[in-house]
Design an enzyme around this catalytic site. Structure first.
Site, mmCIF file in Angstrom:
data_model
loop_
_atom_site.group_PDB
_atom_site.id
_atom_site.type_symbol
_atom_site.label_atom_id
_atom_site.label_comp_id
_atom_site.label_asym_id
_atom_site.label_seq_id
_atom_site.Cartn_x
_atom_site.Cartn_y
_atom_site.Cartn_z
ATOM 1 N N ASP A 133 -3.823 -8.930 2.222
ATOM 2 C CA ASP A 133 -4.243 -9.222 3.601
ATOM 3 C C ASP A 133 -3.624 -8.271 4.621
ATOM 4 O O ASP A 133 -4.014 -8.261 5.791
ATOM 5 C CB ASP A 133 -3.877 -10.663 3.968
ATOM 6 N N ARG A 165 -8.214 -10.200 10.771
ATOM 7 C CA ARG A 165 -7.211 -9.146 10.492
ATOM 8 C C ARG A 165 -7.681 -7.792 11.031
ATOM 9 O O ARG A 165 -6.873 -6.954 11.423
ATOM 10 C CB ARG A 165 -6.909 -9.069 8.992
#
Ligand code: S3P
Ligand code: PEP
Length: 474
Positions: free
Chosen positions: A330, A437
């Site tokens: 991530d 993100r």
């Protein structure tokens, strides 16, 4: 909304509160909902994704309150009361909710659950969990794409008692592993799972912390073997969630890149299956004084510590190896922003899974690198492994680029890549494509180039880091 673009180039200072860990909050909510009684979750992440997991159980008769200290108090009638109900749930943008709850709901007798999600979630691959669950006897109807043999939402799960399996998980995914662990905890004989990759282990830690040795983890012939034993009675819990290291990564990298920064982040989760971002940042800066970790302790089996970071001017390229990718999956977009400001070449091996996240994160990371005026390349080897190369010190590549090939993924999962890079005032426009993100990485990237950015659709930041914009006065 008219937006003239922003540049986040002021330093960060002092103690900054990072919200609770997303992966751990999902799991703590699930274990609370399965137990008959009242559970208390301290420092939960009250973000859209985690509240989608919470809401799924509310639809099944669970209630919750958020107390004055933002703790979650969950009261549940217990898993037996979920049987023979029929509900429709919308899981929004949350892949973790979708994968974990599929394994769980498929195992509850007589429960019928219709699941939908947003545009992004509706493109996430589901065959990875549906296939093994069907081998266990699950009945799941999902949208089938015959062209590429893949399943996506919308989906209906018809819960029933499942049988045990011995199954090798091919994907380097903690969500798949966790989905099948839930199925194993709920049937009569458990399951045995094998996985080559070391994937984040919050589910196993939480199970074993609450119910000693119900997931036995061994290394057998170079693979991880998970022997899952059923749990007969779920018990209410009191749990303290650490702060999320994946969210902390944005703040840490901003501090490293912006002169005058000096910050302290307390009680951050440093689980060894999640802390590669810190280890690799240390390699980029190669100076022990820039990041220090204090007060390391273990709570509920999870390692936590305080991270102190200051600005640093000297960064160099690194190689991230395939085996470490699940541990840093991530953080790759934001790490790429740091690598764009580091001398020499960086390589990130086996970035394939990035393509099937909330957006095609590989394509969006490349867009960020273009905004950052950084040279990059994408190489695919004979095994199909895709490597991202970043080198701010060269102007063009001599290698045979596979740049166009990385887009050749299954048609049903084709991620939308919108070409909309500049508005009328010449401001760089980054489409978030429902990807928190990417949106946050775009804002942090703006602090190192002399070009403001406009992040379109930045409300997706609410899925994981609700206080991000507050921290930067956005
Ligand atoms: O299990 C989890 O909580 C997660 C696992 C990872 O997904 P995969 O298992 O698909 O790699 C990660 O990207 C996601 O943000 C959270
Ligand atoms: C991939 C992510 O989450 P999820 O899979 O839960 O949507 C993420 O948080 O980066």
């Amino acid at each position: 909304m008219i937006n003239s673009g922003v540049q986040l180039n002021s330093p960060l200072q002092g103690e900054i509160k990072i919200p609770g860990d997303k992966s751990i909050t999902h799991r703590a909510i699930i274990f609370s909902a399965l137990a008959n009684g009242q559970s208390h979750i301290r420092n939960p992440l009250l973000s859209e994704d985690c509240m989608k997991t919470m809401q799924s159980f509310v639809d099944l008769g669970v209630t919750y309150q958020i107390d004055d200290d933002n703790n979650l108090v969950i009261s549940s009638p217990g898993i037996d009361e979920f049987k023979h109900k029929e509900v429709t749930i919308d899981l929004g943008n949350s892949g973790t909710s979708l994968r974990l709850l599929t394994g769980l709901f498929a195992s509850i007798d007589g429960l019928v659950v219709h699941i939908t999600g947003d545009e992004s979630l509706s493109k996430r691959p589901m065959k990875r969990v549906i296939k093994p669950l069907k081998l266990m006897g699950a009945k799941i109807d999902a949208q089938y794409h015959s062209g590429d043999d893949e399943y996506t939402l919308p989906m209906t799960i018809y819960g029933k008692s499942l049988r045990s399996i011995n199954y090798e998980i091919k994907e380097a995914s903690a969500q798949v592993k966790s989905s099948l662990i839930f199925a194993g905890l709920l049937n009569d004989q458990g399951v045995t799972l094998y996985q080559q990759a070391a994937t984040r282990n919050h589910t196993e830690i939480m199970v074993n912390n609450l119910y000693a040795d119900h997931v036995i983890v061994e290394k057998v012939n170079g693979q991880f073997k998970y022997t899952v034993k059923p749990i007969n009675r779920f018990l209410p819990l009191t749990y303290s969630v650490p702060s999320d290291v994946s969210s902390a990564a944005f703040i840490i990298i901003h501090a490293l890149l912006n002169k005058g920064s000096n910050i302290e982040l307390n009680r951050v989760g440093l689980n060894p299956t999640r802390n590669a971002i810190i280890n690799y940042i240390n390699k980029v800066i190669d100076n022990d004084d820039v990041i220090s970790i204090k007060n390391i302790s273990v709570e509920h089996g999870e390692t936590i510590g305080n991270i102190i970071v200051q600005y640093s001017s000297n960064h160099h390229g690194i190689t991230i190896q395939k085996n470490d990718i699940p541990n840093i999956i991530d953080e790759i977009p934001i790490l790429s922003v740091l690598l764009s400001q580091s001398k020499g070449e960086s390589k990130i091996e086996h970035v394939n899974e990035l393509i099937v996240k909330e957006s095609n994160r590989l394509a969006k990371t490349i867009e960020l690198l273009e905004y950052l005026n950084t040279t990059y390349d994408v190489i695919k080897n004979g095994d199909g492994d895709i490597t991202l190369i970043i080198n701010p010190d060269v102007n063009e590549w001599s290698s045979d680029s596979s740049l166009n090939e990385y887009k050749s993924i299954k048609p049903s999962l084709q991620r939308f890549i919108k070409q909309d890079k500049q508005n009328n005032e010449g401001i760089y426009r980054l489409q978030s494509e429902h990807d928190h993100r990417i949106a946050m990485s775009g804002y942090i990237a703006s602090s190192v180039v002399n070009k403001p950015i406009q992040v379109i659709g930045d409300e997706c930041i609410q899925t994981s880091f609700p206080t991000f914009k507050e921290i930067f006065d956005l």
